[in-house]
Design a protein around this motif. Structure first.
Motif: not given
Length: 294
Positions: A283-294
């Motif tokens: 419920g808090v949205g993706p963090g920076h690591i997930a955003k970098e890997k997407s």
């Protein structure tokens, strides 16, 4: 004997789960009536003071609550509504409780048939396994009317330490299916973790010990199931910093596990999906690591 214990309880199906559940009802004040196709399953209960019945119909004519623990939807239908089923003799006001995990639609259909006879139906699937049944520690998720729930509360408390009134008929089954969805997806994740560890040359039996030990302290996946909604968590909410912290740790560790898997040539599809979905699921949205890997 209190008013809610003055009726006999019937128990149909004395297999691996049914037998330990029924055993805890042997001293039920109103009496216990048991039914199973196997004479050898009935004998220990008869020796313990229970009344054996040849058919579900014979059991039902003596009981105010009848519990059913059989294999599948077809067997449940036969036991409840078949030629020698419970409905042939059940008196109005009887509660039929099905502990088998069946389709929620089956529960709703059977409840409608029961209602035509003035009989209550509850779907009451169980969680915890035979060891929990033996010590009276099952969780029972009940779908049915408030009146039916109140009637089964006392007998169910003999084999369960948690009773949840999930809602109307079908809700108990829906809750059990959601619970087991988590259970078996976790098994798939455990298999993926074992493949990674084994390829790395680790002792996976020791890994299993670590998992069981740590989950006994942290509570495992259930430890994050504390909110009453899956809506996004607002930044000012109490849970926001907690779940953001969990997300950040999770994304870091999942990323490291994926890097290890890549080096070892091990495919980790569940880990890859979890990296992308963890923050949103919390419920808090993706963090920076997930955003970098997407």
């Amino acid at each position: 004997m209190s008013d809610n214990e003055d009726f006999a309880v019937g128990f149909i199906g004395l297999g691996n789960m049914g037998a330990p559940m029924a055993h805890r009802l042997l001293d039920w004040p109103g009496g216990l009536v048991v039914c199973d196709m196997r004479p050898e399953a009935l004998q220990p209960f008869a020796d313990g003071g229970a009344t054996p019945a040849k058919t579900p119909a014979e059991a039902a004519e003596q009981c105010g609550v009848v519990s059913v623990v059989v294999l599948d939807d077809a067997q449940v239908r036969a036991v409840v509504a078949g030629p020698e089923g419970i409905l042939r003799t059940a008196a109005p006001g009887t509660v039929i409780a099905v502990h088998s995990t069946i389709a929620d639609a089956t529960a709703v259909q059977l409840a409608a048939e029961c209602a035509e006879r003035g009989v209550e139906f509850v779907d009451a699937p169980i969680s915890g396994g035979a060891p929990a049944a033996q010590r009276g520690g099952l969780a029972v998720m009940v779908g049915g009317s408030p009146a039916a729930f109140e009637k089964v509360r006392a007998p169910f408390s003999r084999f369960a330490s948690m009773l949840v009134h999930a809602g109307a008929v079908g809700a108990g089954t829906q809750m059990k299916l959601a619970r087991n969805l988590l259970h078996f997806i976790a098994f798939s994740a455990a298999a993926e973790a074992q493949r990674l560890a084994e390829t790395a040359g680790l002792d996976i039996t020791e890994l299993g010990k670590v998992v069981r030990h740590s989950d006994s302290h942290t509570g495992g996946p259930g430890s994050i199931m504390l909110r009453d909604t899956t809506d996004p968590v607002e930044p000012g909410d109490f849970w926001f910093p907690i779940f953001s912290h969990v997300r950040d740790l999770g994304e870091k560790d999942l990323s490291l596990a994926l890097e290890l898997g890549q080096r070892l040539g091990v495919e980790l599809p569940l880990a890859r999906q979890a990296l992308g979905d963890l923050g949103t699921g919390l419920g808090v949205g993706p963090g920076h690591i997930a955003k970098e890997k997407s």
